[in-house]
Design a protein around this motif. Sequence first.
Motif, PDB file in Angstrom:
ATOM      1  N   LEU A  18       0.838  -1.197   0.000  1.00  6.59           N
ATOM      2  CA  LEU A  18       0.000   0.000   0.000  1.00  6.59           C
ATOM      3  C   LEU A  18       0.871   1.244   0.000  1.00  6.59           C
ATOM      4  O   LEU A  18       1.829   1.339   0.775  1.00  6.59           O
ATOM      5  CB  LEU A  18      -0.897   0.021   1.246  1.00  6.59           C
ATOM      6  CG  LEU A  18      -1.634   1.338   1.531  1.00  6.59           C
ATOM      7  CD1 LEU A  18      -2.683   1.623   0.457  1.00  6.59           C
ATOM      8  CD2 LEU A  18      -2.275   1.310   2.915  1.00  6.59           C
ATOM      9  N   ILE A  19       0.517   2.194  -0.846  1.00  5.63           N
ATOM     10  CA  ILE A  19       1.117   3.522  -0.779  1.00  5.63           C
ATOM     11  C   ILE A  19       0.032   4.489  -0.335  1.00  5.63           C
ATOM     12  O   ILE A  19      -1.062   4.532  -0.919  1.00  5.63           O
ATOM     13  CB  ILE A  19       1.708   3.956  -2.136  1.00  5.63           C
ATOM     14  CG1 ILE A  19       2.958   3.125  -2.446  1.00  5.63           C
ATOM     15  CG2 ILE A  19       2.061   5.444  -2.118  1.00  5.63           C
ATOM     16  CD1 ILE A  19       3.603   3.468  -3.776  1.00  5.63           C
ATOM     17  N   VAL A  20       0.324   5.236   0.711  1.00  7.21           N
ATOM     18  CA  VAL A  20      -0.572   6.284   1.187  1.00  7.21           C
ATOM     19  C   VAL A  20       0.002   7.623   0.753  1.00  7.21           C
ATOM     20  O   VAL A  20       1.165   7.926   1.042  1.00  7.21           O
ATOM     21  CB  VAL A  20      -0.714   6.244   2.722  1.00  7.21           C
ATOM     22  CG1 VAL A  20      -1.605   7.394   3.206  1.00  7.21           C
ATOM     23  CG2 VAL A  20      -1.284   4.900   3.179  1.00  7.21           C
ATOM     24  N   ILE A  21      -0.792   8.426   0.066  1.00 10.14           N
ATOM     25  CA  ILE A  21      -0.372   9.757  -0.362  1.00 10.14           C
ATOM     26  C   ILE A  21      -1.027  10.770   0.565  1.00 10.14           C
ATOM     27  O   ILE A  21      -2.247  10.927   0.568  1.00 10.14           O
ATOM     28  CB  ILE A  21      -0.771  10.022  -1.824  1.00 10.14           C
ATOM     29  CG1 ILE A  21      -0.091   8.997  -2.749  1.00 10.14           C
ATOM     30  CG2 ILE A  21      -0.394  11.441  -2.238  1.00 10.14           C
ATOM     31  CD1 ILE A  21      -0.552   9.066  -4.190  1.00 10.14           C
ATOM     32  N   GLY A  22      -0.210  11.440   1.372  1.00 11.16           N
ATOM     33  CA  GLY A  22      -0.727  12.432   2.309  1.00 11.16           C
ATOM     34  C   GLY A  22      -0.451  12.041   3.745  1.00 11.16           C
ATOM     35  O   GLY A  22      -0.811  10.950   4.187  1.00 11.16           O
ATOM     36  N   GLY A  23       0.196  12.954   4.486  1.00 10.69           N
ATOM     37  CA  GLY A  23       0.579  12.688   5.866  1.00 10.69           C
ATOM     38  C   GLY A  23      -0.265  13.442   6.868  1.00 10.69           C
ATOM     39  O   GLY A  23       0.248  13.895   7.899  1.00 10.69           O
ATOM     40  N   THR A  46       4.003   2.321   2.629  1.00  6.83           N
ATOM     41  CA  THR A  46       4.834   3.503   2.430  1.00  6.83           C
ATOM     42  C   THR A  46       3.925   4.716   2.408  1.00  6.83           C
ATOM     43  O   THR A  46       2.930   4.735   1.675  1.00  6.83           O
ATOM     44  CB  THR A  46       5.616   3.427   1.105  1.00  6.83           C
ATOM     45  OG1 THR A  46       6.471   2.291   1.130  1.00  6.83           O
ATOM     46  CG2 THR A  46       6.456   4.688   0.900  1.00  6.83           C
ATOM     47  N   LEU A  47       4.244   5.709   3.221  1.00 11.01           N
ATOM     48  CA  LEU A  47       3.460   6.950   3.266  1.00 11.01           C
ATOM     49  C   LEU A  47       4.303   8.079   2.681  1.00 11.01           C
ATOM     50  O   LEU A  47       5.449   8.277   3.084  1.00 11.01           O
ATOM     51  CB  LEU A  47       3.035   7.267   4.697  1.00 11.01           C
ATOM     52  CG  LEU A  47       2.122   8.491   4.877  1.00 11.01           C
ATOM     53  CD1 LEU A  47       1.103   8.248   5.987  1.00 11.01           C
ATOM     54  CD2 LEU A  47       2.936   9.751   5.191  1.00 11.01           C
ATOM     55  N   ILE A  48       3.724   8.828   1.747  1.00  4.97           N
ATOM     56  CA  ILE A  48       4.429   9.902   1.045  1.00  4.97           C
ATOM     57  C   ILE A  48       3.786  11.238   1.401  1.00  4.97           C
ATOM     58  O   ILE A  48       2.572  11.408   1.257  1.00  4.97           O
ATOM     59  CB  ILE A  48       4.365   9.695  -0.477  1.00  4.97           C
ATOM     60  CG1 ILE A  48       4.957   8.334  -0.865  1.00  4.97           C
ATOM     61  CG2 ILE A  48       5.103  10.817  -1.196  1.00  4.97           C
ATOM     62  CD1 ILE A  48       4.733   7.976  -2.327  1.00  4.97           C
ATOM     63  N   GLU A  49       4.599  12.172   1.858  1.00  3.45           N
ATOM     64  CA  GLU A  49       4.127  13.517   2.191  1.00  3.45           C
ATOM     65  C   GLU A  49       4.965  14.534   1.415  1.00  3.45           C
ATOM     66  O   GLU A  49       6.189  14.557   1.536  1.00  3.45           O
ATOM     67  CB  GLU A  49       4.232  13.776   3.689  1.00  3.45           C
ATOM     68  CG  GLU A  49       3.962  15.203   4.122  1.00  3.45           C
ATOM     69  CD  GLU A  49       2.628  15.728   3.638  1.00  3.45           C
ATOM     70  OE1 GLU A  49       2.625  16.758   2.942  1.00  3.45           O
ATOM     71  OE2 GLU A  49       1.589  15.101   3.949  1.00  3.45           O
ATOM     72  N   ASP A  76      -0.593   0.748 -10.445  1.00  5.94           N
ATOM     73  CA  ASP A  76       0.384  -0.255 -10.011  1.00  5.94           C
ATOM     74  C   ASP A  76       1.594   0.388  -9.352  1.00  5.94           C
ATOM     75  O   ASP A  76       2.611  -0.273  -9.132  1.00  5.94           O
ATOM     76  CB  ASP A  76       0.814  -1.141 -11.172  1.00  5.94           C
ATOM     77  CG  ASP A  76       1.522  -0.370 -12.304  1.00  5.94           C
ATOM     78  OD1 ASP A  76       1.872   0.821 -12.094  1.00  5.94           O
ATOM     79  OD2 ASP A  76       1.716  -0.959 -13.381  1.00  5.94           O
ATOM     80  N   GLY A  77       1.518   1.686  -9.041  1.00  5.49           N
ATOM     81  CA  GLY A  77       2.634   2.323  -8.358  1.00  5.49           C
ATOM     82  C   GLY A  77       2.539   3.832  -8.438  1.00  5.49           C
ATOM     83  O   GLY A  77       1.569   4.403  -8.948  1.00  5.49           O
ATOM     84  N   VAL A  78       3.584   4.475  -7.926  1.00  2.00           N
ATOM     85  CA  VAL A  78       3.644   5.931  -7.903  1.00  2.00           C
ATOM     86  C   VAL A  78       5.012   6.372  -8.431  1.00  2.00           C
ATOM     87  O   VAL A  78       6.047   5.863  -7.989  1.00  2.00           O
ATOM     88  CB  VAL A  78       3.433   6.470  -6.471  1.00  2.00           C
ATOM     89  CG1 VAL A  78       3.708   7.968  -6.405  1.00  2.00           C
ATOM     90  CG2 VAL A  78       2.011   6.178  -5.987  1.00  2.00           C
ATOM     91  N   ALA A  79       4.990   7.311  -9.376  1.00  2.00           N
ATOM     92  CA  ALA A  79       6.225   7.918  -9.874  1.00  2.00           C
ATOM     93  C   ALA A  79       6.476   9.192  -9.082  1.00  2.00           C
ATOM     94  O   ALA A  79       5.602  10.058  -8.990  1.00  2.00           O
ATOM     95  CB  ALA A  79       6.101   8.228 -11.354  1.00  2.00           C
ATOM     96  N   LEU A 124      -2.182  -1.195  -4.163  1.00  2.00           N
ATOM     97  CA  LEU A 124      -3.296  -0.260  -4.008  1.00  2.00           C
ATOM     98  C   LEU A 124      -2.762   1.032  -3.422  1.00  2.00           C
ATOM     99  O   LEU A 124      -1.684   1.067  -2.816  1.00  2.00           O
ATOM    100  CB  LEU A 124      -4.423  -0.829  -3.146  1.00  2.00           C
ATOM    101  CG  LEU A 124      -4.173  -1.079  -1.666  1.00  2.00           C
ATOM    102  CD1 LEU A 124      -5.504  -1.118  -0.913  1.00  2.00           C
ATOM    103  CD2 LEU A 124      -3.460  -2.409  -1.453  1.00  2.00           C
ATOM    104  N   ILE A 125      -3.546   2.091  -3.602  1.00  2.00           N
ATOM    105  CA  ILE A 125      -3.126   3.433  -3.194  1.00  2.00           C
ATOM    106  C   ILE A 125      -4.285   4.103  -2.476  1.00  2.00           C
ATOM    107  O   ILE A 125      -5.432   4.040  -2.930  1.00  2.00           O
ATOM    108  CB  ILE A 125      -2.709   4.265  -4.430  1.00  2.00           C
ATOM    109  CG1 ILE A 125      -1.448   3.657  -5.071  1.00  2.00           C
ATOM    110  CG2 ILE A 125      -2.459   5.731  -4.048  1.00  2.00           C
ATOM    111  CD1 ILE A 125      -1.157   4.167  -6.455  1.00  2.00           C
ATOM    112  N   VAL A 126      -3.976   4.743  -1.349  1.00  2.00           N
ATOM    113  CA  VAL A 126      -4.954   5.563  -0.635  1.00  2.00           C
ATOM    114  C   VAL A 126      -4.499   7.010  -0.707  1.00  2.00           C
ATOM    115  O   VAL A 126      -3.350   7.323  -0.370  1.00  2.00           O
ATOM    116  CB  VAL A 126      -5.109   5.120   0.834  1.00  2.00           C
ATOM    117  CG1 VAL A 126      -5.902   6.162   1.635  1.00  2.00           C
ATOM    118  CG2 VAL A 126      -5.811   3.778   0.909  1.00  2.00           C
TER     119      VAL A 126
END
Length: 400
Positions: free
Chosen positions: A145-150, A169-172, A217-220, A231-233
């Motif tokens: 899981l990738i979470v976008i936003g902290g 993985t959480l991306i901020e 399928d991912g985040v650039a 999956l991405i949230v």
Amino acid sequence: MKIVIVGAGQAAASMAARLRARGHAGGIVVIGAEPVAPYQRPPLSKAYLLGQMGLDRLELRSSGWWRDQGIMLRPGETATALDPAQRFILTDKGKIGYDVLALTTGAQARRLPAAMGGDLPGVHVIRTLADVDALAPQMRAGRRLIVIGGGYIGLEAAAVARRLDLSVTLIEAAPRILGRVAAPETADMIRALHRAHGVDILEGTGISHITGTGRADGVALNDGRELPADLIVVGIGVLPDTALAQAAGLAVENGIATDALGRTSDPAIWAAGDCASLPWQGGRLRLESVGNAIDMAEAVADNILGANTPYQPRPWFWSDQFDAKLQIAGLGTGHDRIITRPGEGRHGGSVWYFRQGRLLAVDALNDARAYMIGKRLIEAGRSPDPDAIVAAADLRTLLA
């Protein structure tokens, strides 16, 4: 007097209940676009997503309560237009007249633009029951899981995913998590909590787009890296739902603008909850919290019935992450000094916000006593000496 409430969340349920409790015997109609009765939102990203709470426990009132109170609840009906001059609402199912209208339309999750892949299957937001019902089956152990936003929603989703044994993985994009809502000291405690539970946090990291053909399928990332995901949230905040009000010509300013009583620019229309902004310290304030939804809705109900009492918000919030509870009292905006106290456990403590010697807010992680004492002090307008907070062997002495 017929009162129509548009929006069927916490504010609507609280307002309808208050109107009846205060003796309003006329008609009350509650219109909600979702096909279910008003329910609690906070457990969606926590207990409900974990499968620990069913829909029956989410509901704010039973179906029998609405019937017994003589309140006409109309779920699954979307308001499409408002005519203030003729005092009626158009919906996808017909026309409803009103004497008094209350807008409790709430807020909607911000989404990434389609140009960034925000509309790809596998990209989720967390705001409604339908959102979580779509996400929950995808949260399976071993998935990435990738979470976008902290912010709080992103952090809560990350915590649930780790409890379900996903790789997270959480991306901020901002320099740190909780950048808009909490001091660096609070962010430090929350970051340590998440890293101790295996969440990989990338701060100061922008995203270029979501990758995938037909499905995410991912985040650039902006630095050229690509992170794979199953999956991405997306948890990048919310926007107040003002479309109906704006199209009808009501004043809108960071939400549906109200006066101190909760009345909009049309004297027959009121607003409360996440969608409403009210006068505050020379500007306007919009609060996104259950506490404000309840308190403002009840105050507006009283004022609709003639109380003529300005609403005085008493902000409080909370967030459950892993086995930790973050409790917040007050608003730390504009602080010029921070005081911290350690807690008793490994992940815990309190952060106290001051401006020119006045106590503004308290963040307490796993420290219910600090939260309760800070909340009582703020609501009483009392400000202990900051050094006394640090030195106190027992915080209860600050109340003496």
